[in-house]
Scaffold this active site. Structure first.
Site, mmCIF file in Angstrom:
data_model
loop_
_atom_site.group_PDB
_atom_site.id
_atom_site.type_symbol
_atom_site.label_atom_id
_atom_site.label_comp_id
_atom_site.label_asym_id
_atom_site.label_seq_id
_atom_site.Cartn_x
_atom_site.Cartn_y
_atom_site.Cartn_z
ATOM 1 N N GLN A 203 0.823 -1.218 0.000
ATOM 2 C CA GLN A 203 0.000 0.000 0.000
ATOM 3 C C GLN A 203 0.854 1.264 0.000
ATOM 4 O O GLN A 203 0.309 2.367 0.079
ATOM 5 C CB GLN A 203 -0.927 0.019 1.230
ATOM 6 C CG GLN A 203 -1.961 -1.069 1.237
ATOM 7 C CD GLN A 203 -2.967 -0.941 0.082
ATOM 8 O OE1 GLN A 203 -3.162 0.126 -0.492
ATOM 9 N NE2 GLN A 203 -3.602 -2.046 -0.269
ATOM 10 N N LYS A 226 -1.031 -2.489 -7.917
ATOM 11 C CA LYS A 226 -1.474 -1.389 -7.042
ATOM 12 C C LYS A 226 -0.724 -0.105 -7.393
ATOM 13 O O LYS A 226 -0.815 0.898 -6.700
ATOM 14 C CB LYS A 226 -1.231 -1.756 -5.570
ATOM 15 C CG LYS A 226 -2.103 -2.922 -5.085
ATOM 16 C CD LYS A 226 -1.898 -3.153 -3.610
ATOM 17 C CE LYS A 226 -2.393 -4.493 -3.128
ATOM 18 N NZ LYS A 226 -3.847 -4.620 -3.032
ATOM 19 N N CYS A 364 -9.049 -8.773 4.301
ATOM 20 C CA CYS A 364 -7.937 -9.702 4.568
ATOM 21 C C CYS A 364 -7.151 -9.277 5.809
ATOM 22 O O CYS A 364 -5.907 -9.305 5.809
ATOM 23 C CB CYS A 364 -6.999 -9.825 3.379
ATOM 24 S SG CYS A 364 -7.790 -10.439 1.913
#
Ligand code: PLP
Length: 405
Positions: A203, A226, A364
């Site tokens: 992230q 991502k 998750c």
């Protein structure tokens, strides 16, 4: 803001479409981002102009594909300021990078009774591979807790480190809370106690400038999908002395030096960890995504995402019964929330009917959900191509949905 948002949005064909006859509002960027046309073009160009299997190249196409593939390795090296290209291992994503590291580090460095510290805010990808390894080696997982703001209780870390601690596995940015963790501080403490650090950068890589030498981390992992790149491509960075000691994770073509039935020797880094035919076109197109991101400037992208984060947070906060999870000041553009009396899944499903894509569920991160005593949340996560107008649409739709319950 120093970039042209209108022009940026035109770069992403998928953002132009309507969903249920309404303009798409894509707020599921923490799950996966969308791709600019030039990344899609890079994939097409690979298949139409220079596709061939890499590294065993005796012909033009294979040679060109190999060069383009290796060029991406150098782009990744520059992106994260790694010391050398040998430390950049291509995988199929963060998950595979963590499994690789957990297996191979475990084989080389973990003995029965050793301890691995894992934070309470980790994605399952940064918990389960360490549990599997701990199970195989007879090691123990120790949990570094978080507080109710979603901040790591880093002041407890020192007392959790024992003479048996071998590694700390921690995320750079939480996919649920948006919390940005103080990696450098953790690394200094870990290294002062002779403990290694693994950072899950899934992230972070598209939103923060990463300098692995400055952070001094031992491992760093992330996924191309991502970062506006193709899916099926990831990276594991590691300190050279560790990677050299670690055994291969998978056996097959390319990872060997010589194969004999009497015994096999392994290739040098990074190929020792890249068995079989990799995602050639994906890695090449990842290079285009890195160029695109660097052209925009990660720092400019992040600055705009912070504007969006603050704008959305300010409008969500006054909504009665709404609770935001993750309120540490230093956070990335991810907002997880629940509304009293409305199930997160119903909220997500109804928002979808307004053309708004958010994620719902446990993300998750079961242990994190357990910490807050919840089953899941709604999560809106922003990218640099999102707009304030989209947030207005989202807030208005959310208020309408809440009023229906
Ligand atoms: N770690 C974090 C913090 C994530 O957010 C994700 C994906 O959402 C992963 C790991 C797993 O990434 P991937 O599915 O690309 O392997």
């Amino acid at each position: 803001m120093s970039f042209d948002l209108k022009k940026i949005r035109e770069d992403f064909p998928i953002l132009q479409q309507k969903i249920y006859n309404r303009p798409l509002v894509y707020f599921d960027n923490a799950a996966t981002t969308q791709r600019p046309q030039l990344v899609i073009d890079a994939l097409t160009r690979t298949y139409t102009e220079y596709y061939g299997n890499i590294h065993r190249a005796a012909h033009f196409l294979a040679d060109k594909a190999t060069l383009a593939y290796e060029e991406t390795r150098e782009k990744v090296q520059n992106l994260i300021n790694a010391e050398s290209r040998e430390q950049i291992i291509f995988t199929k994503g963060t998950t595979e990078s963590i499994n690789l590291a957990a297996f191979a580090f475990g084989e080389s460095y973990i003995q029965e009774g050793d301890e691995i510290i894992v934070s309470e805010m980790e994605h399952h990808s940064n918990i389960v591979p360490w549990q599997l390894m701990a199970g195989r080696k007879g090691a123990k997982i120790i949990v570094l807790p978080i507080d109710d703001k979603g901040r790591l209780e880093i002041e407890k870390l020192e007392s959790l480190i024992s003479p048996r601690t071998k590694l700390i596995a921690v995320t750079h940015v939480s996919n649920v809370l948006g919390t940005i963790n103080p990696i450098k501080q953790i690394t200094v403490l870990a290294h002062s106690r002779n403990v290694r650090i693994f950072v899950d950068g899934a992230q972070a890589a598209a939103h923060l400038l990463i300098d692995v030498q400055d952070l001094d981390v031992d491992f760093y992992a992330f996924s191309a999908h991502k970062m506006y790149g193709p899916n099926g491509v990831g990276v594991l960075y590691g300190k050279k002395e560790l990677l050299e000691q670690m055994p291969p994770y998978q056996g097959g073509g390319e990872m060997i030096s010589e194969v004999r039935f009497s015994g096999t020797t392994y290739n040098e880094l990074p190929y020792k960890f890249e068995a079989g035919t990799p995602n050639i076109s994906g890695v090449i197109a990842f290079g285009a995504a890195i160029d695109y991101l660097e052209n925009i400037g990660i720092e400019h992208a992040a600055a705009w995402e912070t504007v969006l984060l603050n704008y959305a947070t300010d409008q969500l906060r006054p909504i009665p019964g709404l609770r935001i999870y993750g309120t540490q000041a230093d956070k990335s553009a991810v907002i997880s929330f629940n509304v009293e009396g409305v199930h997160f899944f119903d909220l997500g499903t109804m928002l979808d009917k307004f053309g708004i894509a958010v994620r719902t569920g446990h993300h998750c991160a079961d242990p994190l959900m357990e910490h807050f005593g919840i089953q899941g949340t709604v999560r809106a996560s922003f990218a640099f191509y999102n707009t304030k107008e989209e947030i207005d649409v989202f807030i208005e739709a959310l208020k309408k949905v809440i009023s229906m319950f």
